[in-house]
Scaffold this motif. Structure first.
Motif, PDB file in Angstrom:
ATOM      1  N   LEU A  90       0.828  -1.197   0.000  1.00 46.99           N
ATOM      2  CA  LEU A  90       0.000   0.000   0.000  1.00 46.99           C
ATOM      3  C   LEU A  90       0.868   1.255   0.000  1.00 46.99           C
ATOM      4  CD1 LEU A  90      -2.720   1.473   0.248  1.00 46.99           C
ATOM      5  CD2 LEU A  90      -2.560   1.167   2.738  1.00 46.99           C
ATOM      6  N   ASP A  91       1.925   1.252   0.807  1.00 50.24           N
ATOM      7  CA  ASP A  91       2.835   2.390   0.872  1.00 50.24           C
ATOM      8  C   ASP A  91       3.493   2.624  -0.487  1.00 50.24           C
ATOM      9  OD1 ASP A  91       3.815   4.452   2.423  1.00 50.24           O
ATOM     10  OD2 ASP A  91       5.610   3.370   3.017  1.00 50.24           O
ATOM     11  N   LEU A  92       3.862   1.538  -1.160  1.00 53.18           N
ATOM     12  CA  LEU A  92       4.473   1.645  -2.483  1.00 53.18           C
ATOM     13  C   LEU A  92       3.500   2.247  -3.493  1.00 53.18           C
ATOM     14  CD1 LEU A  92       6.936   0.978  -4.286  1.00 53.18           C
ATOM     15  CD2 LEU A  92       5.893  -1.245  -4.717  1.00 53.18           C
ATOM     16  N   GLN A  93       2.238   1.832  -3.434  1.00 52.51           N
ATOM     17  CA  GLN A  93       1.247   2.368  -4.360  1.00 52.51           C
ATOM     18  C   GLN A  93       0.987   3.854  -4.099  1.00 52.51           C
ATOM     19  OE1 GLN A  93      -0.054   0.930  -7.044  1.00 52.51           O
ATOM     20  NE2 GLN A  93       1.271  -0.803  -6.597  1.00 52.51           N
ATOM     21  N   VAL A  94       0.992   4.249  -2.842  1.00 56.41           N
ATOM     22  CA  VAL A  94       0.819   5.668  -2.507  1.00 56.41           C
ATOM     23  C   VAL A  94       1.974   6.479  -3.095  1.00 56.41           C
ATOM     24  CG1 VAL A  94       0.843   7.336  -0.606  1.00 56.41           C
ATOM     25  CG2 VAL A  94      -0.563   5.280  -0.443  1.00 56.41           C
ATOM     26  N   ALA A  95       3.198   5.981  -2.945  1.00 58.40           N
ATOM     27  CA  ALA A  95       4.363   6.676  -3.496  1.00 58.40           C
ATOM     28  C   ALA A  95       4.300   6.750  -5.018  1.00 58.40           C
ATOM     29  CB  ALA A  95       5.644   5.980  -3.041  1.00 58.40           C
ATOM     30  N   ARG A  96       3.849   5.673  -5.649  1.00 54.49           N
ATOM     31  CA  ARG A  96       3.743   5.665  -7.116  1.00 54.49           C
ATOM     32  C   ARG A  96       2.703   6.682  -7.593  1.00 54.49           C
ATOM     33  NH1 ARG A  96       5.235   2.309 -11.086  1.00 54.49           N
ATOM     34  NH2 ARG A  96       6.026   0.807  -9.566  1.00 54.49           N
ATOM     35  N   GLN A  97       1.565   6.737  -6.928  1.00 53.07           N
ATOM     36  CA  GLN A  97       0.532   7.698  -7.321  1.00 53.07           C
ATOM     37  C   GLN A  97       1.000   9.137  -7.084  1.00 53.07           C
ATOM     38  OE1 GLN A  97      -3.191   6.649  -5.472  1.00 53.07           O
ATOM     39  NE2 GLN A  97      -3.080   4.536  -6.175  1.00 53.07           N
ATOM     40  N   ALA A  98       1.779   9.338  -6.027  1.00 55.69           N
ATOM     41  CA  ALA A  98       2.323  10.674  -5.780  1.00 55.69           C
ATOM     42  C   ALA A  98       3.294  11.070  -6.891  1.00 55.69           C
ATOM     43  CB  ALA A  98       3.019  10.712  -4.425  1.00 55.69           C
ATOM     44  N   ALA A  99       4.125  10.132  -7.327  1.00 52.18           N
ATOM     45  CA  ALA A  99       5.049  10.412  -8.423  1.00 52.18           C
ATOM     46  C   ALA A  99       4.290  10.699  -9.723  1.00 52.18           C
ATOM     47  CB  ALA A  99       6.014   9.240  -8.617  1.00 52.18           C
ATOM     48  N   GLU A 100       3.207   9.968  -9.969  1.00 52.53           N
ATOM     49  CA  GLU A 100       2.373  10.229 -11.144  1.00 52.53           C
ATOM     50  C   GLU A 100       1.794  11.647 -11.092  1.00 52.53           C
ATOM     51  OE1 GLU A 100       1.647   8.651 -13.840  1.00 52.53           O
ATOM     52  OE2 GLU A 100       2.058   6.507 -13.558  1.00 52.53           O
ATOM     53  N   ALA A 101       1.361  12.066  -9.907  1.00 49.81           N
ATOM     54  CA  ALA A 101       0.819  13.418  -9.753  1.00 49.81           C
ATOM     55  C   ALA A 101       1.881  14.458 -10.074  1.00 49.81           C
ATOM     56  CB  ALA A 101       0.287  13.613  -8.337  1.00 49.81           C
ATOM     57  N   ALA A 102       3.129  14.194  -9.660  1.00 50.00           N
ATOM     58  CA  ALA A 102       4.212  15.130  -9.952  1.00 50.00           C
ATOM     59  C   ALA A 102       4.516  15.185 -11.447  1.00 50.00           C
ATOM     60  CB  ALA A 102       5.460  14.741  -9.158  1.00 50.00           C
ATOM     61  N   LEU A 103       4.427  14.066 -12.150  1.00 45.73           N
ATOM     62  CA  LEU A 103       4.624  14.065 -13.604  1.00 45.73           C
ATOM     63  C   LEU A 103       3.589  14.964 -14.285  1.00 45.73           C
ATOM     64  CD1 LEU A 103       5.370  10.343 -14.594  1.00 45.73           C
ATOM     65  CD2 LEU A 103       6.972  12.256 -14.564  1.00 45.73           C
ATOM     66  N   ARG A 104       2.327  14.805 -13.907  1.00 39.39           N
ATOM     67  CA  ARG A 104       1.270  15.629 -14.497  1.00 39.39           C
ATOM     68  C   ARG A 104       1.466  17.105 -14.142  1.00 39.39           C
ATOM     69  NH1 ARG A 104       0.844  11.040 -15.711  1.00 39.39           N
ATOM     70  NH2 ARG A 104       2.344  11.910 -17.181  1.00 39.39           N
ATOM     71  N   ASP A 105       1.947  17.363 -12.933  1.00 38.02           N
ATOM     72  CA  ASP A 105       2.178  18.736 -12.509  1.00 38.02           C
ATOM     73  C   ASP A 105       3.282  19.373 -13.351  1.00 38.02           C
ATOM     74  OD1 ASP A 105       1.322  20.748 -10.578  1.00 38.02           O
ATOM     75  OD2 ASP A 105       3.344  20.611  -9.755  1.00 38.02           O
ATOM     76  N   ALA A 106       4.324  18.608 -13.652  1.00 41.21           N
ATOM     77  CA  ALA A 106       5.422  19.117 -14.477  1.00 41.21           C
ATOM     78  C   ALA A 106       4.945  19.431 -15.894  1.00 41.21           C
ATOM     79  CB  ALA A 106       6.561  18.103 -14.514  1.00 41.21           C
ATOM     80  N   GLU A 107       4.087  18.584 -16.451  1.00 41.60           N
ATOM     81  CA  GLU A 107       3.552  18.852 -17.789  1.00 41.60           C
ATOM     82  C   GLU A 107       2.738  20.141 -17.790  1.00 41.60           C
ATOM     83  OE1 GLU A 107       1.416  15.388 -18.918  1.00 41.60           O
ATOM     84  OE2 GLU A 107       3.204  14.118 -19.043  1.00 41.60           O
TER      85      GLU A 107
END
Length: 206
Positions: free
Chosen positions: A28-45
């Motif tokens: 679960l912790d890994l999935q939370v970190a992955r979703q947070a990284a995905e959010a940062a990718l979209r934020d950068a775009e």
């Protein structure tokens, strides 16, 4: 003997249950970190698509277009990309890149990839210090390293994570073309749970 056997079975069962719970918690912790990284990718775009200095996002701590800089789109700000990743915008000389040993990492920071770990010469910077945050906009023009989520776009912070996700934007020059590589890292409930994701992006019409 029968009582001892039952006790042993109970202990083993309890340990297996605790192990399963620990595995589930880590996943679960890994999935939370992955979703947070995905959010940062979209934020950068979204950051790369800022059009001009008049466009302000509600909640943004910093403005990407400073008076001394050219305006977006990003292709017009290539001169603002530096080796130090000023304001999260990085560039590495193509000749220096050829000298990087991708199997061993690098000890010389001028030959390291920006997104590598800091102990290998990466440029992330301390997420706890020197980065813009609510009420700390004085560092908007001077901070180096990863851009915390929402600093330029006003995206809302992610709740329940140890550290807010952040991203670096690298200018890539290859074969006569120029585009961007976005590297984002997200954290889970624990700071030790970290996921790093990358994507390549070209500004439409550039």
């Amino acid at each position: 003997m029968f009582t001892l056997a039952l006790t042993g079975i109970a202990i083993v069962s309890a340990r297996l249950a605790l192990l399963g719970e620990s595995v589930a918690r880590n996943q679960l912790d890994l999935q939370v970190a992955r979703q947070a990284a995905e959010a940062a990718l979209r934020d950068a775009e979204k950051d790369l698509m800022i059009k001009d200095g008049t466009l302000e996002f509600p909640g943004a701590v910093c403005q990407r277009n400073l008076p001394t800089q050219l305006e977006r789109p990003a292709m017009d700000q290539i001169a603002q990309f530096t080796k130090e990743c000023l304001r999260g915008q990085c560039v590495v000389d193509s000749e220096e890149r050829k000298g990087v040993d991708y199997t061993q990492g690098a000890t010389a920071s001028d030959r390291a990839e920006a997104w590598w770990p800091e102990d290998r010469g990466g440029r992330w910077g301390d997420p706890e210090e020197g980065k813009p945050a609510a009420g700390a906009a004085e560092t908007c023009a001077t901070f180096t390293g990863g851009v915390p989520l929402g600093i330029f776009t006003g995206a809302r912070p992610i709740e329940g994570v140890a550290l807010q996700p952040e991203y670096l934007i690298e200018l890539i020059r290859r074969g006569g073309s120029q585009y961007f590589r976005i590297t984002a890292r997200g954290f889970g409930y624990r700071a030790g749970t970290e996921v790093v994701l990358q994507s390549y992006f070209q500004v439409p019409g550039a």
